[in-house]
Design a protein around this motif. Structure first.
Motif, mmCIF file in Angstrom:
data_model
loop_
_atom_site.group_PDB
_atom_site.id
_atom_site.type_symbol
_atom_site.label_atom_id
_atom_site.label_comp_id
_atom_site.label_asym_id
_atom_site.label_seq_id
_atom_site.Cartn_x
_atom_site.Cartn_y
_atom_site.Cartn_z
ATOM 1 N N GLY A 431 0.812 -1.210 0.000
ATOM 2 C CA GLY A 431 0.000 0.000 0.000
ATOM 3 C C GLY A 431 0.846 1.260 0.000
ATOM 4 O O GLY A 431 0.547 2.237 -0.698
ATOM 5 N N SER A 432 1.923 1.230 0.775
ATOM 6 C CA SER A 432 2.832 2.378 0.809
ATOM 7 C C SER A 432 3.537 2.561 -0.531
ATOM 8 O O SER A 432 3.682 3.684 -1.036
ATOM 9 N N LEU A 433 3.967 1.449 -1.121
ATOM 10 C CA LEU A 433 4.589 1.516 -2.452
ATOM 11 C C LEU A 433 3.607 2.058 -3.486
ATOM 12 O O LEU A 433 3.968 2.900 -4.320
ATOM 13 N N GLY A 434 2.370 1.580 -3.421
ATOM 14 C CA GLY A 434 1.368 2.027 -4.379
ATOM 15 C C GLY A 434 1.122 3.514 -4.290
ATOM 16 O O GLY A 434 1.093 4.227 -5.307
ATOM 17 N N THR A 435 0.956 4.013 -3.060
ATOM 18 C CA THR A 435 0.718 5.445 -2.876
ATOM 19 C C THR A 435 1.904 6.257 -3.364
ATOM 20 O O THR A 435 1.734 7.295 -4.019
ATOM 21 N N ALA A 436 3.130 5.793 -3.048
ATOM 22 C CA ALA A 436 4.329 6.546 -3.425
ATOM 23 C C ALA A 436 4.580 6.494 -4.932
ATOM 24 O O ALA A 436 4.812 7.524 -5.570
ATOM 25 N N VAL A 437 4.542 5.289 -5.499
ATOM 26 C CA VAL A 437 4.862 5.136 -6.927
ATOM 27 C C VAL A 437 3.785 5.769 -7.798
ATOM 28 O O VAL A 437 4.082 6.536 -8.729
ATOM 29 N N LEU A 438 2.516 5.465 -7.524
ATOM 30 C CA LEU A 438 1.451 6.049 -8.325
ATOM 31 C C LEU A 438 1.339 7.553 -8.076
ATOM 32 O O LEU A 438 0.954 8.311 -8.967
ATOM 33 N N GLY A 439 1.710 7.980 -6.854
ATOM 34 C CA GLY A 439 1.769 9.414 -6.586
ATOM 35 C C GLY A 439 2.821 10.096 -7.439
ATOM 36 O O GLY A 439 2.621 11.220 -7.926
ATOM 37 N N ALA A 440 3.951 9.416 -7.634
ATOM 38 C CA ALA A 440 5.004 9.971 -8.491
ATOM 39 C C ALA A 440 4.543 10.040 -9.943
ATOM 40 O O ALA A 440 4.847 11.004 -10.661
ATOM 41 N N VAL A 441 3.789 9.020 -10.384
ATOM 42 C CA VAL A 441 3.239 9.041 -11.748
ATOM 43 C C VAL A 441 2.275 10.212 -11.903
ATOM 44 O O VAL A 441 2.312 10.959 -12.888
ATOM 45 N N MET A 442 1.395 10.366 -10.904
ATOM 46 C CA MET A 442 0.452 11.483 -10.930
ATOM 47 C C MET A 442 1.184 12.820 -10.982
ATOM 48 O O MET A 442 0.873 13.693 -11.810
ATOM 49 N N ALA A 443 2.185 12.996 -10.103
ATOM 50 C CA ALA A 443 2.909 14.265 -10.038
ATOM 51 C C ALA A 443 3.619 14.560 -11.349
ATOM 52 O O ALA A 443 3.614 15.702 -11.833
ATOM 53 N N SER A 444 4.230 13.537 -11.943
ATOM 54 C CA SER A 444 4.950 13.727 -13.197
ATOM 55 C C SER A 444 4.005 14.137 -14.323
ATOM 56 O O SER A 444 4.311 15.047 -15.116
ATOM 57 N N LYS A 445 2.848 13.489 -14.391
ATOM 58 C CA LYS A 445 1.876 13.804 -15.438
ATOM 59 C C LYS A 445 1.302 15.210 -15.267
ATOM 60 O O LYS A 445 1.151 15.968 -16.229
ATOM 61 N N VAL A 446 0.996 15.570 -14.025
ATOM 62 C CA VAL A 446 0.472 16.908 -13.749
ATOM 63 C C VAL A 446 1.507 17.974 -14.097
ATOM 64 O O VAL A 446 1.192 18.988 -14.731
ATOM 65 N N ASP A 447 2.743 17.730 -13.681
ATOM 66 C CA ASP A 447 3.815 18.694 -13.984
ATOM 67 C C ASP A 447 3.991 18.889 -15.486
ATOM 68 O O ASP A 447 4.245 19.994 -15.958
ATOM 69 N N SER A 448 3.871 17.798 -16.251
ATOM 70 C CA SER A 448 4.101 17.893 -17.692
ATOM 71 C C SER A 448 2.921 18.520 -18.439
ATOM 72 O O SER A 448 3.104 19.133 -19.488
ATOM 73 N N ASP A 449 1.698 18.399 -17.891
ATOM 74 C CA ASP A 449 0.510 18.872 -18.607
ATOM 75 C C ASP A 449 0.002 20.230 -18.145
ATOM 76 O O ASP A 449 -0.675 20.927 -18.911
ATOM 77 N N LEU A 450 0.282 20.585 -16.894
ATOM 78 C CA LEU A 450 -0.367 21.756 -16.315
ATOM 79 C C LEU A 450 -0.062 23.041 -17.080
ATOM 80 O O LEU A 450 -0.983 23.806 -17.423
ATOM 81 N N ALA A 451 1.212 23.295 -17.357
ATOM 82 C CA ALA A 451 1.590 24.557 -18.013
ATOM 83 C C ALA A 451 0.915 24.697 -19.368
ATOM 84 O O ALA A 451 0.371 25.767 -19.711
ATOM 85 N N GLY A 452 0.917 23.618 -20.174
ATOM 86 C CA GLY A 452 0.296 23.666 -21.487
ATOM 87 C C GLY A 452 -1.203 23.872 -21.411
ATOM 88 O O GLY A 452 -1.777 24.680 -22.158
#
Length: 541
Positions: A431-452
């Motif tokens: 559960g901790s791995l899931g929150t951390a890893v999928l959280g990193a995926v979420m953060a990366s996607k948001v960072d890449s899409d937000l500005a555009g």
């Protein structure tokens, strides 16, 4: 393969002569399998409920005790760390001193710590007692599995574990609903006080019903250095995962890498020491069982997909759809309902057909459900959401039941507590791995899409600092609105925030679906517990 393990059954401190595994217990309530299941279910319900019910109370605690955001995070982190670090050691205590005693101590301690939190007037006391809750919860959970393993005959064990898993699933999913009702209509303290009468009921039932079962060759000593090495390794791993999200240290931060490195070193030293000590904490020979090892891996993968994916769904329901905590919990009822219905059915299927097909089928359904959740949009209706949530619950049920039976059933009777702790630790770490890893995926996607997305909406450009702040808000589905923002601009910002959050949640859900697909193949390495009969006949139904 039938184990020749001999079991001692003890009631209220009275030791009976060692009896073979086909011995018949004393008649009446004490030691009755189904009453034993009810008793441990009441105790386990407290711990499972506490995992999610407290999240609803955190904002009220923060306001009432004037705590900082970091201090409130410790309400969850302190509990989780104590639980994850202690589970395997707690299982060993049950193997050594008896699962009945360990279970009762865990229930009393958990209920007392809960009451103490309700009476606390500072955030520091809340955190201290939350850590104690985690420690006593760790005593309770593996002991419950050990009692079921020793009490139920092999042909009924899967059904018992199915109902046990149903209680955990229903309590976990029902936590936000009950928490919302209590916080909204009573106060945040009631979230903790509710555990006191539940704990008293579990203790009364336990004293009347539970019968202690101990293997003749149960451990007689403690691997103190092994406990220290394993606890340190698990602590460093979980702490690194807690701090790894971009809002904290970040994955590339030297502190994150340092704790991960220390964890790896700790696990290596632990494995080396376990080959040298006379009575190891976890005999490494356990992992010669491909089925048991596959069960542990499967539990981790299931928890990554389930807990990591579900983490974002709560933000989606509350922050994107604007639901209250109670409404969000009600929308998750299809998930809860399917776990309640599916768990005992899965137990019956696994008993009849073995674990491989139900486990593989369950993870396949989980993969389909997570793919379906990747298609959710800001305007998706309740019917479509319910379909995917129900499918997820139906997929998870056989995995919760089957992986537990594979791990516990393939371990020797004298290590049933350690196996139970291993199963719970795998789920917590997953559960901790899931929150951390999928959280990193979420953060990366948001960072890449937000500005555009921000620019495409015709909104004024953001500074680097503003973009970083906006990204943190969007990652949980919140629109970064400054006070006094005109309605037309606020509507555009909200649309951008929600669309960007959806793209991040979709990416995270697809990764979770991929993890579930991998788990399908791992499921084919499992098999029915070879040692389930070691405690099976200690009681006849």
């Amino acid at each position: 393969m039938t184990s020749q393990t001999t079991i001692k059954s003890t009631g209220s401190g009275d030791k009976a002569p060692g009896a073979p595994s086909d011995a018949t217990p004393a008649k009446g309530l004490r030691g009755h399998p189904w009453f034993t299941l009810i008793t441990v279910a009441v105790g386990v319900m407290m711990v499972a409920l506490d995992g999610t019910i407290v999240a609803i109370a955190n904002p009220a605690i923060q306001k009432d005790l004037e705590a900082s955001f970091a201090e409130v995070q410790w309400i969850t982190n302190g509990y989780f760390l104590a639980l994850a670090v202690s589970l395997i050691t707690a299982g060993k205590l049950g193997d050594r001193f008896g699962h009945r005693q360990t279970f009762l101590i865990g229930v009393v301690g958990f209920a007392a710590a809960s009451g103490a939190i309700g009476m606390s007037d500072s955030i520091a006391l809340v955190v201290v007692f939350r850590v104690l809750q985690g420690l006593f919860g760790a005593l309770l959970m593996p002991a419950a599995l050990g009692l079921l393993r020793a009490t139920f005959p092999a042909e009924k064990l899967n059904m018992a574990i199915g109902i046990w898993g149903m209680v955990i699933g229903a309590s976990t999913a029902g936590g936000p609903i009950l928490g919302g009702v209590l916080v909204e209509h009573v106060n945040w303290q009631s979230v903790f006080f509710i555990n006191v009468p539940v704990g008293i009921l579990a203790v009364v039932l336990g004293v009347m019903i539970l019968l202690d079962h101990r293997a003749e060759n149960a451990p007689r000593s403690f691997d103190i250095l092994g406990i220290a090495l394993l606890s340190t390794a698990v602590f460093c791993l979980v702490w690194a995962l807690i701090k790894a999200p971009p809002s904290e240290w970040g994955w590339g931060d030297p502190k994150t890498l340092g704790f991960l490195g220390a964890s790896v070193l700790g696990f290596v030293l632990f494995a080396f020491w376990e080959t040298k000590v006379k009575e190891p904490l976890i005999p490494l020979g356990l992992f010669r069982s491909v089925a048991l090892s596959a069960g542990v891996v499967l539990m981790i993968l299931m928890a990554i997909a389930f807990m990591g994916g579900l983490f974002f769904v709560t933000f989606y329901l509350q922050n994107v759809h604007g639901m209250s905590p109670i409404d969000a919990g009600l929308h998750l009822l299809p998930l809860t309902g399917m776990m309640i219905v599916g768990s005992p059915l899965a137990g019956a299927m696994i008993t009849k057909f073995g674990p491989r097909i139900p486990l593989a089928g369950g993870m396949a359904l989980t993969a389909i459900a997570m793919y379906g959740m990747s298609t959710l949009q800001t305007d998706t209706g309740s019917g479509v959401m319910s379909l995917w949530f129900a499918l997820l619950g139906l997929g998870l049920a056989p995995v919760m039941v089957g992986a537990t039976e594979v791990i516990v059933g393939n371990a020797p009777m004298e290590l049933s507590g350690v196996a139970g702790g291993l199963q719970q630790a795998a789920m917590q770490i997953g559960g901790s791995l899931g929150t951390a890893v999928l959280g990193a995926v979420m953060a990366s996607k948001v960072d890449s899409d937000l500005a555009g997305n921000w620019t495409d909406a015709g909104l004024p450009p953001l500074t680097a600092a503003q973009e970083a702040q906006a990204s943190e808000a969007v990652q949980v589905g919140v629109a970064p609105l400054a006070p006094g923002t005109p309605d037309a601009v606020a509507a555009k910002i909200t649309d951008v925030a929600h669309d960007t959050f959806i793209s991040g949640m979709s990416a995270a859900s697809l990764v979770a679906a991929g993890v579930a697909v991998v788990a399908v193949f791992v499921a084919f390495l499992t098999k029915r517990g070879e040692n389930a009969e070691a405690g099976a006949g200690a009681a006849h139904i």
